[in-house]
Design a protein around this motif. Sequence first.
Motif, PDB file in Angstrom:
ATOM      1  N   PRO A   1       0.830  -1.209   0.000  1.00  0.00           N
ATOM      2  CA  PRO A   1       0.000   0.000   0.000  1.00  0.00           C
ATOM      3  C   PRO A   1       0.860   1.253   0.000  1.00  0.00           C
ATOM      4  O   PRO A   1       2.072   1.207   0.264  1.00  0.00           O
ATOM      5  CB  PRO A   1      -0.787  -0.126   1.312  1.00  0.00           C
ATOM      6  CG  PRO A   1       0.106  -0.928   2.202  1.00  0.00           C
ATOM      7  CD  PRO A   1       0.802  -1.903   1.299  1.00  0.00           C
ATOM      8  N   ALA A   2       0.234   2.385  -0.266  1.00  0.00           N
ATOM      9  CA  ALA A   2       0.961   3.657  -0.307  1.00  0.00           C
ATOM     10  C   ALA A   2       1.649   3.956   1.020  1.00  0.00           C
ATOM     11  O   ALA A   2       2.720   4.573   1.054  1.00  0.00           O
ATOM     12  CB  ALA A   2       0.006   4.790  -0.680  1.00  0.00           C
ATOM     13  N   ALA A   3       1.042   3.487   2.136  1.00  0.00           N
ATOM     14  CA  ALA A   3       1.612   3.743   3.462  1.00  0.00           C
ATOM     15  C   ALA A   3       2.959   3.057   3.667  1.00  0.00           C
ATOM     16  O   ALA A   3       3.723   3.426   4.563  1.00  0.00           O
ATOM     17  CB  ALA A   3       0.634   3.287   4.539  1.00  0.00           C
ATOM     18  N   ALA A   4       3.260   2.059   2.830  1.00  0.00           N
ATOM     19  CA  ALA A   4       4.528   1.329   2.975  1.00  0.00           C
ATOM     20  C   ALA A   4       5.704   2.096   2.387  1.00  0.00           C
ATOM     21  O   ALA A   4       6.861   1.708   2.588  1.00  0.00           O
ATOM     22  CB  ALA A   4       4.423  -0.031   2.299  1.00  0.00           C
ATOM     23  N   MET A   5       5.434   3.174   1.679  1.00  0.00           N
ATOM     24  CA  MET A   5       6.495   3.876   0.975  1.00  0.00           C
ATOM     25  C   MET A   5       7.534   4.453   1.934  1.00  0.00           C
ATOM     26  O   MET A   5       8.740   4.400   1.650  1.00  0.00           O
ATOM     27  CB  MET A   5       5.919   4.986   0.111  1.00  0.00           C
ATOM     28  CG  MET A   5       6.948   5.619  -0.820  1.00  0.00           C
ATOM     29  SD  MET A   5       6.174   6.809  -1.941  1.00  0.00           S
ATOM     30  CE  MET A   5       7.504   7.133  -3.077  1.00  0.00           C
ATOM     31  N   GLY A   6       7.099   5.005   3.065  1.00  0.00           N
ATOM     32  CA  GLY A   6       8.035   5.589   4.028  1.00  0.00           C
ATOM     33  C   GLY A   6       9.064   4.583   4.515  1.00  0.00           C
ATOM     34  O   GLY A   6      10.280   4.812   4.390  1.00  0.00           O
ATOM     35  N   PRO A   7       8.620   3.432   5.090  1.00  0.00           N
ATOM     36  CA  PRO A   7       9.593   2.417   5.522  1.00  0.00           C
ATOM     37  C   PRO A   7      10.465   1.913   4.380  1.00  0.00           C
ATOM     38  O   PRO A   7      11.651   1.628   4.575  1.00  0.00           O
ATOM     39  CB  PRO A   7       8.704   1.298   6.081  1.00  0.00           C
ATOM     40  CG  PRO A   7       7.444   1.983   6.483  1.00  0.00           C
ATOM     41  CD  PRO A   7       7.253   3.079   5.487  1.00  0.00           C
ATOM     42  N   MET A   8       9.885   1.793   3.186  1.00  0.00           N
ATOM     43  CA  MET A   8      10.670   1.303   2.047  1.00  0.00           C
ATOM     44  C   MET A   8      11.769   2.286   1.659  1.00  0.00           C
ATOM     45  O   MET A   8      12.864   1.878   1.246  1.00  0.00           O
ATOM     46  CB  MET A   8       9.747   1.029   0.858  1.00  0.00           C
ATOM     47  CG  MET A   8       8.883  -0.207   1.033  1.00  0.00           C
ATOM     48  SD  MET A   8       7.635  -0.357  -0.256  1.00  0.00           S
ATOM     49  CE  MET A   8       8.663  -0.448  -1.714  1.00  0.00           C
TER      50      MET A   8
ATOM     51  N   VAL B   1      13.360   4.163   3.757  1.00  0.00           N
ATOM     52  CA  VAL B   1      14.402   3.974   4.777  1.00  0.00           C
ATOM     53  C   VAL B   1      15.288   2.788   4.395  1.00  0.00           C
ATOM     54  O   VAL B   1      16.518   2.840   4.520  1.00  0.00           O
ATOM     55  CB  VAL B   1      13.774   3.768   6.167  1.00  0.00           C
ATOM     56  CG1 VAL B   1      14.845   3.392   7.186  1.00  0.00           C
ATOM     57  CG2 VAL B   1      13.035   5.024   6.613  1.00  0.00           C
ATOM     58  N   VAL B   2      14.658   1.720   3.928  1.00  0.00           N
ATOM     59  CA  VAL B   2      15.424   0.536   3.502  1.00  0.00           C
ATOM     60  C   VAL B   2      16.289   0.863   2.291  1.00  0.00           C
ATOM     61  O   VAL B   2      17.472   0.512   2.242  1.00  0.00           O
ATOM     62  CB  VAL B   2      14.467  -0.638   3.177  1.00  0.00           C
ATOM     63  CG1 VAL B   2      15.231  -1.791   2.515  1.00  0.00           C
ATOM     64  CG2 VAL B   2      13.769  -1.128   4.438  1.00  0.00           C
ATOM     65  N   TYR B   3      15.704   1.566   1.323  1.00  0.00           N
ATOM     66  CA  TYR B   3      16.374   1.768   0.040  1.00  0.00           C
ATOM     67  C   TYR B   3      17.538   2.745   0.114  1.00  0.00           C
ATOM     68  O   TYR B   3      18.509   2.617  -0.640  1.00  0.00           O
ATOM     69  CB  TYR B   3      15.362   2.269  -0.997  1.00  0.00           C
ATOM     70  CG  TYR B   3      15.822   2.070  -2.420  1.00  0.00           C
ATOM     71  CD1 TYR B   3      15.695   0.825  -3.038  1.00  0.00           C
ATOM     72  CD2 TYR B   3      16.377   3.111  -3.148  1.00  0.00           C
ATOM     73  CE1 TYR B   3      16.120   0.640  -4.341  1.00  0.00           C
ATOM     74  CE2 TYR B   3      16.793   2.927  -4.456  1.00  0.00           C
ATOM     75  CZ  TYR B   3      16.669   1.693  -5.046  1.00  0.00           C
ATOM     76  OH  TYR B   3      17.096   1.495  -6.342  1.00  0.00           O
TER      77      TYR B   3
ATOM     78  N   LEU C   1      22.842   2.262   2.520  1.00  0.00           N
ATOM     79  CA  LEU C   1      24.118   2.955   2.686  1.00  0.00           C
ATOM     80  C   LEU C   1      24.867   2.434   3.913  1.00  0.00           C
ATOM     81  O   LEU C   1      26.093   2.272   3.884  1.00  0.00           O
ATOM     82  CB  LEU C   1      23.877   4.461   2.818  1.00  0.00           C
ATOM     83  CG  LEU C   1      25.067   5.392   2.559  1.00  0.00           C
ATOM     84  CD1 LEU C   1      25.608   5.186   1.149  1.00  0.00           C
ATOM     85  CD2 LEU C   1      24.664   6.845   2.763  1.00  0.00           C
ATOM     86  N   LEU C   2      24.126   2.127   4.972  1.00  0.00           N
ATOM     87  CA  LEU C   2      24.745   1.572   6.177  1.00  0.00           C
ATOM     88  C   LEU C   2      25.359   0.211   5.881  1.00  0.00           C
ATOM     89  O   LEU C   2      26.485  -0.081   6.306  1.00  0.00           O
ATOM     90  CB  LEU C   2      23.698   1.456   7.285  1.00  0.00           C
ATOM     91  CG  LEU C   2      24.204   0.976   8.651  1.00  0.00           C
ATOM     92  CD1 LEU C   2      25.221   1.951   9.226  1.00  0.00           C
ATOM     93  CD2 LEU C   2      23.034   0.809   9.620  1.00  0.00           C
TER      94      LEU C   2
ATOM     95  N   GLY D   1      12.120  -2.646  -4.159  1.00  0.00           N
ATOM     96  CA  GLY D   1      12.060  -1.191  -4.058  1.00  0.00           C
ATOM     97  C   GLY D   1      12.511  -0.506  -5.331  1.00  0.00           C
ATOM     98  O   GLY D   1      11.943   0.527  -5.724  1.00  0.00           O
ATOM     99  N   SER D   2      13.504  -1.064  -6.000  1.00  0.00           N
ATOM    100  CA  SER D   2      14.007  -0.446  -7.233  1.00  0.00           C
ATOM    101  C   SER D   2      12.926  -0.385  -8.300  1.00  0.00           C
ATOM    102  O   SER D   2      12.863   0.554  -9.095  1.00  0.00           O
ATOM    103  CB  SER D   2      15.234  -1.210  -7.754  1.00  0.00           C
ATOM    104  OG  SER D   2      14.864  -2.467  -8.295  1.00  0.00           O
ATOM    105  N   VAL D   3      12.046  -1.396  -8.302  1.00  0.00           N
ATOM    106  CA  VAL D   3      10.931  -1.424  -9.253  1.00  0.00           C
ATOM    107  C   VAL D   3       9.776  -0.578  -8.745  1.00  0.00           C
ATOM    108  O   VAL D   3       9.174   0.197  -9.494  1.00  0.00           O
ATOM    109  CB  VAL D   3      10.471  -2.885  -9.489  1.00  0.00           C
ATOM    110  CG1 VAL D   3       9.229  -2.921 -10.370  1.00  0.00           C
ATOM    111  CG2 VAL D   3      11.600  -3.703 -10.109  1.00  0.00           C
ATOM    112  N   TYR D   4       9.461  -0.694  -7.461  1.00  0.00           N
ATOM    113  CA  TYR D   4       8.358   0.046  -6.843  1.00  0.00           C
ATOM    114  C   TYR D   4       8.533   1.556  -7.022  1.00  0.00           C
ATOM    115  O   TYR D   4       7.590   2.266  -7.369  1.00  0.00           O
ATOM    116  CB  TYR D   4       8.289  -0.311  -5.366  1.00  0.00           C
ATOM    117  CG  TYR D   4       7.183   0.372  -4.588  1.00  0.00           C
ATOM    118  CD1 TYR D   4       5.954  -0.262  -4.397  1.00  0.00           C
ATOM    119  CD2 TYR D   4       7.361   1.634  -4.032  1.00  0.00           C
ATOM    120  CE1 TYR D   4       4.937   0.358  -3.679  1.00  0.00           C
ATOM    121  CE2 TYR D   4       6.352   2.263  -3.328  1.00  0.00           C
ATOM    122  CZ  TYR D   4       5.142   1.623  -3.147  1.00  0.00           C
ATOM    123  OH  TYR D   4       4.139   2.244  -2.435  1.00  0.00           O
TER     124      TYR D   4
END
Length: 287
Positions: A104-111, A113-115, A120-121, A256-259
Amino acid sequence: MRNLSAFALQFLPAALVLSALGLLFAAIVQHPAAPLTQLSGVIKRRGRGALGIALVMCIGMAAFWTLKFHIPHVVPFYADPALAEIDRALHFGDPWRWAHSIAPAAAMGPMLVVYFPLWLLEFFGCIALAAFHPSDRLRFTYLLSFTATYAGLGIVVATLGASVGPIFYDQFFPGEGRFAELIPTLKQSPASSYHFLVADRLYAAYASGAADIFAGISAMPSIHVAVATLNALFLMQISRWLGFAAWAFTALILYGSVYFGWHYAVDGYVSIAAVIAFWKIFQARMR
């Protein structure tokens, strides 16, 4: 020189601090009774070599971003229509639509952070781990594979397959409207503001010709997925559980790269296959 100074003054100090914190944490876990003694021994054995790796990495990454920015000056972006067709044929539709139907659109924020920050970490963490690892064979396998990934994939393949990705498709190939629905779909999430801040910055740098750190559009292949794959192969040699976690992380980065529209799915598939090949070749030569 601008990229080199930015890496030397911003990212090298950050990498050294993160490395020091990581080494201290590992020393506390391995030798809780005398962590500083353990830390001192590791630095004595590998400190000079690790610093040399950090300096070479700094120069190499600055060169990579400089060369990447100039790819369209050598080969104008041309491969997107073919890549989009391959993606559609392989997935019986556009992969970005499948990706958005799952999350869902709400998942974009956490994604995000991952991407970005988590990727980078892991990027810095694995370089530091390789630099201080006692096994010469594993360290050189990782570093040679890393070099091949950035030089072979990030420059050579990226030049041969010069492409911009779905998020920029309609700006570079106007009139088709192939990804016209992608942008409004992404903007359904409030978190998309940061995503488009990055995208707008990349496009502005391209349009103005003003080279800057992390400026350079390139879709095929995905270096994000390539590095995550390399780190998964590396961490699997250290711990099965770390390796499984790293492969799960790689799957998230590919998704995420596709999303986000940065890449065609095939960009990630090519990266995974190539990095595994690099790893096997250098691992065999290190025996």
